[in-house]
Enzyme design. Sequence first.
Site, PDB file in Angstrom:
ATOM      1  N   THR A 111     -35.785  -3.501  75.701  1.00 49.11           N
ATOM      2  CA  THR A 111     -37.155  -3.852  75.322  1.00 49.11           C
ATOM      3  C   THR A 111     -37.914  -4.093  76.621  1.00 49.11           C
ATOM      4  O   THR A 111     -37.666  -5.061  77.330  1.00 49.11           O
ATOM      5  CB  THR A 111     -37.188  -5.105  74.436  1.00 49.11           C
ATOM      6  OG1 THR A 111     -36.537  -4.810  73.197  1.00 49.11           O
ATOM      7  CG2 THR A 111     -38.624  -5.519  74.141  1.00 49.11           C
ATOM      8  N   LYS A 159     -40.086 -13.252  77.042  1.00 44.87           N
ATOM      9  CA  LYS A 159     -40.224 -12.026  77.826  1.00 44.87           C
ATOM     10  C   LYS A 159     -40.916 -10.954  77.005  1.00 44.87           C
ATOM     11  O   LYS A 159     -41.859 -10.297  77.468  1.00 44.87           O
ATOM     12  CB  LYS A 159     -38.849 -11.552  78.300  1.00 44.87           C
ATOM     13  CG  LYS A 159     -38.869 -10.310  79.184  1.00 44.87           C
ATOM     14  CD  LYS A 159     -38.648  -9.008  78.431  1.00 44.87           C
ATOM     15  CE  LYS A 159     -37.236  -8.880  77.915  1.00 44.87           C
ATOM     16  NZ  LYS A 159     -36.978  -7.537  77.322  1.00 44.87           N
ATOM     17  N   LYS A 172     -42.100  -1.510  69.233  1.00 48.09           N
ATOM     18  CA  LYS A 172     -41.304  -2.735  69.337  1.00 48.09           C
ATOM     19  C   LYS A 172     -42.208  -3.949  69.565  1.00 48.09           C
ATOM     20  O   LYS A 172     -41.934  -5.047  69.066  1.00 48.09           O
ATOM     21  CB  LYS A 172     -40.294  -2.611  70.479  1.00 48.09           C
ATOM     22  CG  LYS A 172     -39.417  -3.860  70.697  1.00 48.09           C
ATOM     23  CD  LYS A 172     -38.556  -4.195  69.478  1.00 48.09           C
ATOM     24  CE  LYS A 172     -37.763  -5.490  69.676  1.00 48.09           C
ATOM     25  NZ  LYS A 172     -36.626  -5.343  70.607  1.00 48.09           N
TER      26      LYS A 172
END
Length: 289
Positions: free
Chosen positions: A96, A239, A171
């Site tokens: 990711t 993050k 995502k």
Amino acid sequence: MKIAFLGLGVMGSPMARHLAAKGHEVTVYNRTLAKAEAWVAAHSGRLGRTPAEAAAGQDIVMSCVGNDNDLRAVILGTDGALSAMKAGAILVDHTTASADVAREIAAEAAEKGIGFIDAPVSGGQAGAENGVLTVMCGGEAEVYARAEPAILSFARASRLMGPAGAGQLTKMVNQICIAGLVQALSEGVHFAQSAGLDVEAVLDVISKGAAGSWQMENRGKTMNQGKFDFGFAVDWMRKDLSICLSEARRNGATLPVTALVDQFYGEIQKNGGSRWDTSSLLTRLTKGK
């Protein structure tokens, strides 16, 4: 196929295991050599001591590392995978990361005649262990078609969403939705506790209706029990949300709830919950009770 897998964390290790179980010839690389050696001993794979060594001669190279900088290191850095991959091979990245780094790597790969798919996953550690991840992909259709059978070794669903970077953008949508859901679930559990209700009974009945979600089914009861050690950590969620908020500033999207929940996760970190799972948002509401 001959497949290299770079990164054997809580996600990468079981993903590579599923590839081996499907009959692929798997070579692994991990920054911590002992972890790679243990994987090879357990699954009869091969060991690469650098990303380049692991990637040399492979049909597909897959990666699943921590962030943009980690990804650049294993793919573009000294002894990075791209330096050794053969023309016509495919690089599939499951990290990711930002859409920018996906486009950057896609361009570098194209110059070498190598296909690239950005393919972040959803489903957490349990999804990886059980081979039922959801994979969101960006890249060229022909390249994706060749990579898809390998991806489906550890996924129950995989879809091409658009050109390079589209997987990462999808995502981001996933993480934005999760952030709001977990905060709402935390508030619901907190309200039920404060009202003196049987929380598990409440969750059982409302999960059958419009309020139902994966988060409710899989985290509601453990949240009520004060257990927050189920996989995806607050550090990693922050993050991811940082990537979402940065992209939103660029494309003009307004994400007030996401920004607020990101701040809440910052509070969790300051209170020692960096490695708790994302359902630990509840602890902000119950602190002192």
